[in-house]
Motif scaffolding. Sequence first.
Motif, PDB file in Angstrom:
ATOM      1  N   PRO A 185      52.242 -13.701 115.084  1.00  0.00           N
ATOM      2  CA  PRO A 185      51.274 -13.639 116.190  1.00  0.00           C
ATOM      3  C   PRO A 185      50.117 -12.677 115.901  1.00  0.00           C
ATOM      4  N   LYS A 186      50.365 -11.639 115.143  1.00  0.00           N
ATOM      5  CA  LYS A 186      49.293 -10.694 114.812  1.00  0.00           C
ATOM      6  C   LYS A 186      48.255 -11.371 113.924  1.00  0.00           C
ATOM      7  N   LEU A 187      48.704 -12.154 112.949  1.00  0.00           N
ATOM      8  CA  LEU A 187      47.761 -12.882 112.099  1.00  0.00           C
ATOM      9  C   LEU A 187      47.018 -13.947 112.901  1.00  0.00           C
ATOM     10  N   GLU A 188      47.710 -14.600 113.813  1.00  0.00           N
ATOM     11  CA  GLU A 188      47.045 -15.603 114.658  1.00  0.00           C
ATOM     12  C   GLU A 188      45.953 -14.943 115.497  1.00  0.00           C
ATOM     13  N   GLU A 189      46.262 -13.773 116.074  1.00  0.00           N
ATOM     14  CA  GLU A 189      45.264 -13.036 116.859  1.00  0.00           C
ATOM     15  C   GLU A 189      44.088 -12.612 115.986  1.00  0.00           C
ATOM     16  N   LEU A 190      44.392 -12.134 114.776  1.00  0.00           N
ATOM     17  CA  LEU A 190      43.332 -11.723 113.854  1.00  0.00           C
ATOM     18  C   LEU A 190      42.460 -12.911 113.485  1.00  0.00           C
ATOM     19  N   GLY A 191      43.073 -14.064 113.234  1.00  0.00           N
ATOM     20  CA  GLY A 191      42.321 -15.272 112.931  1.00  0.00           C
ATOM     21  C   GLY A 191      41.380 -15.656 114.067  1.00  0.00           C
ATOM     22  N   GLU A 192      41.876 -15.563 115.303  1.00  0.00           N
ATOM     23  CA  GLU A 192      41.032 -15.874 116.469  1.00  0.00           C
ATOM     24  C   GLU A 192      39.889 -14.875 116.608  1.00  0.00           C
ATOM     25  N   ALA A 193      40.178 -13.592 116.371  1.00  0.00           N
ATOM     26  CA  ALA A 193      39.131 -12.563 116.472  1.00  0.00           C
ATOM     27  C   ALA A 193      38.060 -12.791 115.408  1.00  0.00           C
ATOM     28  N   LEU A 194      38.484 -13.144 114.192  1.00  0.00           N
ATOM     29  CA  LEU A 194      37.526 -13.426 113.118  1.00  0.00           C
ATOM     30  C   LEU A 194      36.667 -14.638 113.476  1.00  0.00           C
ATOM     31  N   LYS A 195      37.311 -15.647 114.046  1.00  0.00           N
ATOM     32  CA  LYS A 195      36.588 -16.864 114.413  1.00  0.00           C
ATOM     33  C   LYS A 195      35.542 -16.580 115.491  1.00  0.00           C
ATOM     34  N   ALA A 196      35.878 -15.697 116.421  1.00  0.00           N
ATOM     35  CA  ALA A 196      34.977 -15.384 117.523  1.00  0.00           C
ATOM     36  C   ALA A 196      33.841 -14.447 117.117  1.00  0.00           C
ATOM     37  N   ALA A 197      33.980 -13.786 115.982  1.00  0.00           N
ATOM     38  CA  ALA A 197      32.978 -12.792 115.552  1.00  0.00           C
ATOM     39  C   ALA A 197      31.656 -13.432 115.169  1.00  0.00           C
TER      40      ALA A 197
END
Length: 132
Positions: free
Chosen positions: A120-132
């Motif tokens: 879940p931490k990597l999934e959250e990081l992936g979403e944060a990167l996508k939103a940046a």
Amino acid sequence: MRDLLPVQPETSVDVRCIAVTSAPIKRCFMPVRFAATANAFEKGIEATKPAAAVKMIEGWEEALKDVDVPGAKGIARDLEALKKALSADEPDGERVKTLLGKLAEGVTKIAGRTEGAVQPKLEELGEALKAA
């Protein structure tokens, strides 16, 4: 230092760590790396000074250097490119955005190849990167 050493799959992992599984090898990483990165995105990654971002990237590069999970080498290459882009006298915003998008894709893919608390931490990081 023990937290960064490989452990055998049948060995219990220190609860302070997050494990990434690859074949019979398990690597343990401090969750602090996730927290620092998530914090930077929560505050607004664009407000992060390039030198601080480079330091974060170097930490991730160190964590990934011995990880043998499909996709990890591509993420490491993209991190190196992002570090170079941010280290320029005048960072190219479009280049940085493109690299963040590539990292988002790579991190999201690798999340499916992980187990335990790291997924879940990597999934959250992936979403944060996508939103940046």
